[in-house]
Design a protein around this motif. Structure first.
Motif, PDB file in Angstrom:
ATOM      1  N   UNK A  45      40.927  46.114  30.969  1.00 46.77           N
ATOM      2  CA  UNK A  45      41.226  44.730  30.592  1.00 46.77           C
ATOM      3  C   UNK A  45      42.580  44.649  29.884  1.00 46.77           C
ATOM      4  N   UNK A  46      43.115  43.453  29.690  1.00 46.25           N
ATOM      5  CA  UNK A  46      44.354  43.300  28.923  1.00 46.25           C
ATOM      6  C   UNK A  46      44.184  43.849  27.505  1.00 46.25           C
ATOM      7  N   UNK A  84      36.214  35.258  47.382  1.00 48.83           N
ATOM      8  CA  UNK A  84      36.241  35.030  48.820  1.00 48.83           C
ATOM      9  C   UNK A  84      35.199  35.856  49.550  1.00 48.83           C
ATOM     10  N   UNK A  85      35.172  35.701  50.854  1.00 45.73           N
ATOM     11  CA  UNK A  85      34.126  36.341  51.650  1.00 45.73           C
ATOM     12  C   UNK A  85      34.379  37.822  51.901  1.00 45.73           C
ATOM     13  N   UNK A  86      35.522  38.326  51.434  1.00 41.21           N
ATOM     14  CA  UNK A  86      35.814  39.751  51.558  1.00 41.21           C
ATOM     15  C   UNK A  86      36.397  40.276  50.249  1.00 41.21           C
ATOM     16  N   UNK A  87      35.965  39.700  49.132  1.00 39.23           N
ATOM     17  CA  UNK A  87      36.578  39.994  47.833  1.00 39.23           C
ATOM     18  C   UNK A  87      35.604  40.686  46.884  1.00 39.23           C
ATOM     19  N   UNK A  88      35.970  41.871  46.474  1.00 40.45           N
ATOM     20  CA  UNK A  88      35.278  42.563  45.383  1.00 40.45           C
ATOM     21  C   UNK A  88      36.056  42.196  44.128  1.00 40.45           C
ATOM     22  N   UNK A  89      35.400  41.573  43.142  1.00 36.70           N
ATOM     23  CA  UNK A  89      36.102  40.802  42.120  1.00 36.70           C
ATOM     24  C   UNK A  89      36.602  41.609  40.922  1.00 36.70           C
ATOM     25  N   UNK A  90      36.350  42.913  40.880  1.00 33.84           N
ATOM     26  CA  UNK A  90      36.724  43.669  39.678  1.00 33.84           C
ATOM     27  C   UNK A  90      38.229  43.711  39.451  1.00 33.84           C
ATOM     28  N   UNK A  91      39.039  43.465  40.480  1.00 42.07           N
ATOM     29  CA  UNK A  91      40.492  43.494  40.309  1.00 42.07           C
ATOM     30  C   UNK A  91      40.961  42.490  39.262  1.00 42.07           C
ATOM     31  N   UNK A  92      40.175  41.438  39.054  1.00 40.43           N
ATOM     32  CA  UNK A  92      40.571  40.394  38.114  1.00 40.43           C
ATOM     33  C   UNK A  92      40.326  40.767  36.655  1.00 40.43           C
ATOM     34  N   UNK A  97      43.618  37.658  31.029  1.00 39.45           N
ATOM     35  CA  UNK A  97      44.398  36.869  30.073  1.00 39.45           C
ATOM     36  C   UNK A  97      45.198  35.749  30.748  1.00 39.45           C
ATOM     37  N   UNK A  98      44.998  35.535  32.033  1.00 45.06           N
ATOM     38  CA  UNK A  98      45.704  34.475  32.756  1.00 45.06           C
ATOM     39  C   UNK A  98      44.838  33.230  32.985  1.00 45.06           C
ATOM     40  N   UNK A  99      43.643  33.211  32.419  1.00 37.95           N
ATOM     41  CA  UNK A  99      42.706  32.122  32.656  1.00 37.95           C
ATOM     42  C   UNK A  99      42.621  31.183  31.453  1.00 37.95           C
ATOM     43  N   UNK A 100      43.772  30.872  30.855  1.00 39.86           N
ATOM     44  CA  UNK A 100      43.822  29.872  29.798  1.00 39.86           C
ATOM     45  C   UNK A 100      43.131  30.282  28.508  1.00 39.86           C
ATOM     46  N   UNK A 101      43.017  31.588  28.259  1.00 36.36           N
ATOM     47  CA  UNK A 101      42.403  32.066  27.027  1.00 36.36           C
ATOM     48  C   UNK A 101      40.893  32.071  27.045  1.00 36.36           C
ATOM     49  N   UNK A 102      40.286  31.792  28.176  1.00 37.45           N
ATOM     50  CA  UNK A 102      38.829  31.782  28.281  1.00 37.45           C
ATOM     51  C   UNK A 102      38.292  33.192  28.543  1.00 37.45           C
ATOM     52  N   UNK A 103      37.046  33.410  28.153  1.00 38.34           N
ATOM     53  CA  UNK A 103      36.327  34.575  28.630  1.00 38.34           C
ATOM     54  C   UNK A 103      36.118  34.417  30.136  1.00 38.34           C
ATOM     55  N   UNK A 104      36.187  35.528  30.862  1.00 37.80           N
ATOM     56  CA  UNK A 104      36.134  35.465  32.329  1.00 37.80           C
ATOM     57  C   UNK A 104      34.913  36.230  32.826  1.00 37.80           C
ATOM     58  N   UNK A 105      34.028  35.522  33.526  1.00 40.74           N
ATOM     59  CA  UNK A 105      32.830  36.135  34.097  1.00 40.74           C
ATOM     60  C   UNK A 105      33.074  36.411  35.574  1.00 40.74           C
ATOM     61  N   UNK A 106      32.927  37.668  35.949  1.00 37.68           N
ATOM     62  CA  UNK A 106      33.174  38.121  37.316  1.00 37.68           C
ATOM     63  C   UNK A 106      31.912  38.805  37.829  1.00 37.68           C
ATOM     64  N   UNK A 107      31.250  38.211  38.788  1.00 38.73           N
ATOM     65  CA  UNK A 107      30.032  38.796  39.350  1.00 38.73           C
ATOM     66  C   UNK A 107      30.203  38.901  40.860  1.00 38.73           C
ATOM     67  N   UNK A 108      29.955  40.081  41.401  1.00 34.52           N
ATOM     68  CA  UNK A 108      30.076  40.274  42.847  1.00 34.52           C
ATOM     69  C   UNK A 108      28.907  39.636  43.587  1.00 34.52           C
ATOM     70  N   UNK A 109      29.199  39.115  44.761  1.00 34.94           N
ATOM     71  CA  UNK A 109      28.144  38.572  45.607  1.00 34.94           C
ATOM     72  C   UNK A 109      27.140  39.662  45.992  1.00 34.94           C
ATOM     73  N   UNK A 110      25.990  39.242  46.416  1.00 36.09           N
ATOM     74  CA  UNK A 110      24.989  40.172  46.926  1.00 36.09           C
ATOM     75  C   UNK A 110      25.585  40.996  48.071  1.00 36.09           C
ATOM     76  N   UNK A 111      25.403  42.310  47.971  1.00 36.15           N
ATOM     77  CA  UNK A 111      25.944  43.195  48.990  1.00 36.15           C
ATOM     78  C   UNK A 111      27.361  43.652  48.719  1.00 36.15           C
ATOM     79  N   UNK A 112      28.023  43.089  47.692  1.00 35.09           N
ATOM     80  CA  UNK A 112      29.389  43.465  47.330  1.00 35.09           C
ATOM     81  C   UNK A 112      29.339  44.302  46.052  1.00 35.09           C
ATOM     82  N   UNK A 113      30.252  45.278  45.929  1.00 31.58           N
ATOM     83  CA  UNK A 113      30.325  46.073  44.706  1.00 31.58           C
ATOM     84  C   UNK A 113      28.980  46.683  44.382  1.00 31.58           C
ATOM     85  N   UNK A 114      28.539  46.486  43.121  1.00 34.67           N
ATOM     86  CA  UNK A 114      27.256  47.027  42.700  1.00 34.67           C
ATOM     87  C   UNK A 114      26.102  46.058  42.827  1.00 34.67           C
TER      88      UNK A 114
END
Length: 269
Positions: A45-46, A84-92, A97-114
């Motif tokens: 993380x940042x 997106x439909x081919x996106x594993x979201x951990x890269x974010x 720190x680019x989301x306006x100072x908010x906490x950022x929740x990143x959850x992979x779709x079913x079948x993606x990542x873990x």
């Protein structure tokens, strides 16, 4: 054959196949979803931010997994991101720190990542609602939860906003419905037959009165700009349209307006 003859033949085939294809989720998912494995290692993380794992237990013994990335000052508002439909979201995680100072929740779709299970519209919307509820119950999240979707995830973000009190919505490369996008490339009857899920964002848009930011790639080669404009125009609340002329479907985040507009919009009171 001429292009017109090819289209006519395609429509005839679509009508002939409709009885056997209607509601064919296996075929739909094979075309729509491209599951990605978990990035290893997950980015750091940042500086000063902390990252913690998220695990949502869902009906049917399914667990969807991701991360919550929290800034040094808490409590804060949050944003739930749907990719997106081919996106594993951990890269974010590295860009939290680019989301306006908010906490950022990143959850992979079913079948993606873990995450386990198989994707389907109602299941993914249910997961999004569960994520919103979990964020809203946290003591380190106060003041509101926004929804942000990209590509396929814009339809999920809109469905979430229709069922929970999100404070604002960011839609990156949005569409009015998956059927409308598919009909841009294939006979509409065939698209309707194959689609088991509709992802009909436009039907919910007029009733939504919360602020919305639409960021669109002017040279998007997958989601036609008119499909994005159709959803934007139907939105019932305050809305902002940002079109990046030279951006394509896959490189929109590399253009300066992308992060600048998202950060400013999510930071607004």
């Amino acid at each position: 054959m001429t292009p017109r003859e090819l289209r006519t033949a395609g429509i005839a085939i679509a009508f002939a196949l409709t009885p056997m294809l209607t509601g064919c989720r296996l075929l739909q998912n094979a075309l729509l979803f491209h599951p990605q494995p978990l990035m290893a290692p997950v980015p750091a993380p940042p500086s000063g931010w902390r990252v913690e794992p998220l695990a949502l237990e869902r009906p049917g013994e399914v667990t969807v997994r991701g991360w919550l990335v929290v800034p040094p000052t808490a409590p804060v508002r949050a944003v739930a991101y749907f990719g997106g439909n081919a996106e594993e979201v951990s890269w974010l995680v590295a860009h939290a720190d680019r989301f306006g100072g908010r906490a950022v929740a990143l959850v992979n779709y079913r079948g993606f990542g873990g995450s386990r299970g198989k994707p389907a519209e109602e299941a993914l919307v249910g997961d999004a609602i569960a994520l919103f509820d979990a964020l809203s119950a946290r003591p380190d999240v106060r003041g509101g939860v926004a929804a942000m979707g990209r590509r396929l995830g814009t339809g999920i973000a809109v469905r979430l906003a229709a069922q929970r009190p999100v404070d604002r919505v960011v839609l990156v490369s949005p569409y009015d419905s998956i059927e409308a996008v598919g009909a841009h490339y294939f006979p509409a009857a065939l698209v309707h037959a194959v689609n088991a899920d509709r992802y009909d964002a436009k039907s919910h848009a007029p009733a939504l009165r919360i602020p919305m930011l639409a960021i669109v790639a002017g040279s998007d080669e997958v989601i036609p700009v008119e499909r994005s404009r159709s959803l934007h125009d139907a939105w019932g609340g305050p809305k902002r349209w940002v079109e990046v002329p030279r951006a394509g479907h896959n490189d929109l985040q590399e253009h300066a307006p992308f992060w600048r507009e998202i950060g400013a919009f999510l930071a607004e009171p």
